[in-house]
Design a protein around this motif. Sequence first.
Motif, PDB file in Angstrom:
ATOM      1  N   ARG A   1       4.086  21.031  -0.560  1.00  0.00           N
ATOM      2  CA  ARG A   1       5.511  21.227  -0.822  1.00  0.00           C
ATOM      3  C   ARG A   1       6.319  20.303  -0.126  1.00  0.00           C
ATOM      4  O   ARG A   1       7.417  19.966  -0.612  1.00  0.00           O
ATOM      5  N   ALA A   2       6.050  20.066   1.083  1.00  0.00           N
ATOM      6  CA  ALA A   2       6.738  19.200   1.663  1.00  0.00           C
ATOM      7  C   ALA A   2       6.856  17.696   0.978  1.00  0.00           C
ATOM      8  O   ALA A   2       7.931  16.831   1.202  1.00  0.00           O
ATOM      9  N   THR A   3       5.618  17.452   0.421  1.00  0.00           N
ATOM     10  CA  THR A   3       5.561  16.168  -0.297  1.00  0.00           C
ATOM     11  C   THR A   3       6.542  16.135  -1.347  1.00  0.00           C
ATOM     12  O   THR A   3       7.208  15.021  -1.756  1.00  0.00           O
ATOM     13  N   PHE A   4       6.504  17.133  -2.016  1.00  0.00           N
ATOM     14  CA  PHE A   4       7.393  17.364  -3.269  1.00  0.00           C
ATOM     15  C   PHE A   4       8.937  17.062  -2.742  1.00  0.00           C
ATOM     16  O   PHE A   4       9.484  16.163  -3.408  1.00  0.00           O
ATOM     17  N   TYR A   5       9.222  17.685  -1.652  1.00  0.00           N
ATOM     18  CA  TYR A   5      10.736  17.673  -1.666  1.00  0.00           C
ATOM     19  C   TYR A   5      10.962  16.342  -0.603  1.00  0.00           C
ATOM     20  O   TYR A   5      12.174  16.094  -0.483  1.00  0.00           O
ATOM     21  N   LYS A   6      10.051  15.743  -0.303  1.00  0.00           N
ATOM     22  CA  LYS A   6      10.241  14.511   0.357  1.00  0.00           C
ATOM     23  C   LYS A   6      10.711  13.098  -0.965  1.00  0.00           C
ATOM     24  O   LYS A   6      11.501  12.314  -0.798  1.00  0.00           O
ATOM     25  N   HIS A   7      10.496  13.730  -2.157  1.00  0.00           N
ATOM     26  CA  HIS A   7      10.614  12.581  -3.115  1.00  0.00           C
ATOM     27  C   HIS A   7      11.639  13.441  -4.322  1.00  0.00           C
ATOM     28  O   HIS A   7      12.715  12.667  -4.810  1.00  0.00           O
ATOM     29  N   TYR A   8      11.710  14.796  -4.342  1.00  0.00           N
ATOM     30  CA  TYR A   8      12.779  15.230  -5.086  1.00  0.00           C
ATOM     31  C   TYR A   8      13.354  16.476  -4.748  1.00  0.00           C
ATOM     32  O   TYR A   8      12.664  17.441  -3.845  1.00  0.00           O
ATOM     33  N   THR A   9      14.648  16.925  -5.190  1.00  0.00           N
ATOM     34  CA  THR A   9      15.341  18.151  -4.523  1.00  0.00           C
ATOM     35  C   THR A   9      14.682  19.301  -5.076  1.00  0.00           C
ATOM     36  O   THR A   9      14.788  20.394  -4.503  1.00  0.00           O
TER      37      THR A   9
ATOM     38  N   ALA B   1       0.930  -1.189  -0.033  1.00  0.00           N
ATOM     39  CA  ALA B   1      -0.023   0.159  -0.200  1.00  0.00           C
ATOM     40  C   ALA B   1       0.870   1.250   0.078  1.00  0.00           C
ATOM     41  O   ALA B   1       0.621   2.182  -0.718  1.00  0.00           O
ATOM     42  N   GLY B   2       1.970   1.216   0.850  1.00  0.00           N
ATOM     43  CA  GLY B   2       2.730   2.382   0.918  1.00  0.00           C
ATOM     44  C   GLY B   2       3.501   2.643  -0.652  1.00  0.00           C
ATOM     45  O   GLY B   2       3.521   3.520  -1.101  1.00  0.00           O
ATOM     46  N   ASP B   3       3.774   1.449  -1.344  1.00  0.00           N
ATOM     47  CA  ASP B   3       4.496   1.615  -2.482  1.00  0.00           C
ATOM     48  C   ASP B   3       3.521   2.132  -3.594  1.00  0.00           C
ATOM     49  O   ASP B   3       3.995   2.893  -4.346  1.00  0.00           O
ATOM     50  N   ARG B   4       2.195   1.741  -3.512  1.00  0.00           N
ATOM     51  CA  ARG B   4       1.369   2.114  -4.264  1.00  0.00           C
ATOM     52  C   ARG B   4       1.010   3.860  -4.178  1.00  0.00           C
ATOM     53  O   ARG B   4       1.096   4.585  -5.100  1.00  0.00           O
ATOM     54  N   ARG B   5       1.162   4.205  -2.832  1.00  0.00           N
ATOM     55  CA  ARG B   5       0.920   5.583  -2.588  1.00  0.00           C
ATOM     56  C   ARG B   5       2.282   6.473  -3.167  1.00  0.00           C
ATOM     57  O   ARG B   5       2.048   7.579  -3.634  1.00  0.00           O
TER      58      ARG B   5
ATOM     59  N   ARG C   1       4.035   5.537  -5.687  1.00  0.00           N
ATOM     60  CA  ARG C   1       3.939   5.475  -6.935  1.00  0.00           C
ATOM     61  C   ARG C   1       2.916   6.651  -7.581  1.00  0.00           C
ATOM     62  O   ARG C   1       2.993   7.552  -8.391  1.00  0.00           O
ATOM     63  N   ARG C   2       1.838   6.581  -6.869  1.00  0.00           N
ATOM     64  CA  ARG C   2       0.720   7.651  -7.245  1.00  0.00           C
ATOM     65  C   ARG C   2       1.223   9.156  -7.029  1.00  0.00           C
ATOM     66  O   ARG C   2       0.925   9.836  -7.862  1.00  0.00           O
ATOM     67  N   THR C   3       1.955   9.342  -5.875  1.00  0.00           N
ATOM     68  CA  THR C   3       2.311  10.675  -5.597  1.00  0.00           C
ATOM     69  C   THR C   3       3.247  11.267  -6.711  1.00  0.00           C
ATOM     70  O   THR C   3       3.348  12.220  -7.258  1.00  0.00           O
ATOM     71  N   ARG C   4       4.204   9.958  -7.160  1.00  0.00           N
ATOM     72  CA  ARG C   4       5.131  10.517  -8.081  1.00  0.00           C
ATOM     73  C   ARG C   4       4.463  10.887  -9.430  1.00  0.00           C
ATOM     74  O   ARG C   4       5.112  11.632 -10.162  1.00  0.00           O
ATOM     75  N   ARG C   5       3.590   9.908  -9.678  1.00  0.00           N
ATOM     76  CA  ARG C   5       2.929  10.198 -11.066  1.00  0.00           C
ATOM     77  C   ARG C   5       2.198  11.358 -11.083  1.00  0.00           C
ATOM     78  O   ARG C   5       2.167  12.172 -12.088  1.00  0.00           O
TER      79      ARG C   5
END
Length: 207
Positions: free
Chosen positions: A46-54, A5-9, A11-15
Amino acid sequence: MPPEAGDRRVRRTRRLLRDALVSLSLERGYATVTVEDITERADLGRATFYKHYTDKDDLLDRVVTDLLDELQDRLRPLVSASETGFTGKPALEIFRHADEERDAYRMILRGEGDGRALRQFTRAQTEATAGVFRARAEHEGVSPRISVDVLARAWVGEQLAVLSWWLEEDPRPMPPEEATRMLLDLSLRGRYWANGFEGEPPAPDPA
């Protein structure tokens, strides 16, 4: 939360972030897009963005990398079958993949990000193509008459030029099978034949 479920989340966020960057870049141009624009379009913080990308360049690089990984997965079973001859199947698969991911390809092929994404995509495709050409020549016991690096760049350049035109037209100017066939004929028979001439081309004038 179960791991899947975490992996799906993730992937969904990054998509969502990927789709937001692509759509905004096509609408406004990559240079004007900010991280705030991306998160607002994706309806994420924005915090979600920076959790995945710089930064947005990191996201752009990831878009290209993911696209290349998907493409290579689809090409892998076709490349080995084409090492003994020019089948056109890998080229057709590229057109089909581009049709499915039209906006991402359009963003890349338009040169958004000061050409950063296009250079990354072209370099990867050229290196992969050169590897196939070398393997094919070795398998057939032949020696290329011109540099394999030049051959690979010419083939990839022709493909991407036609692909860019094909993707930008609405409706598509022709089916992917027809576009692939033309590229294959051009590769096998040359521009002299493609222009309607018969026989051998005249010798170049050394002067």
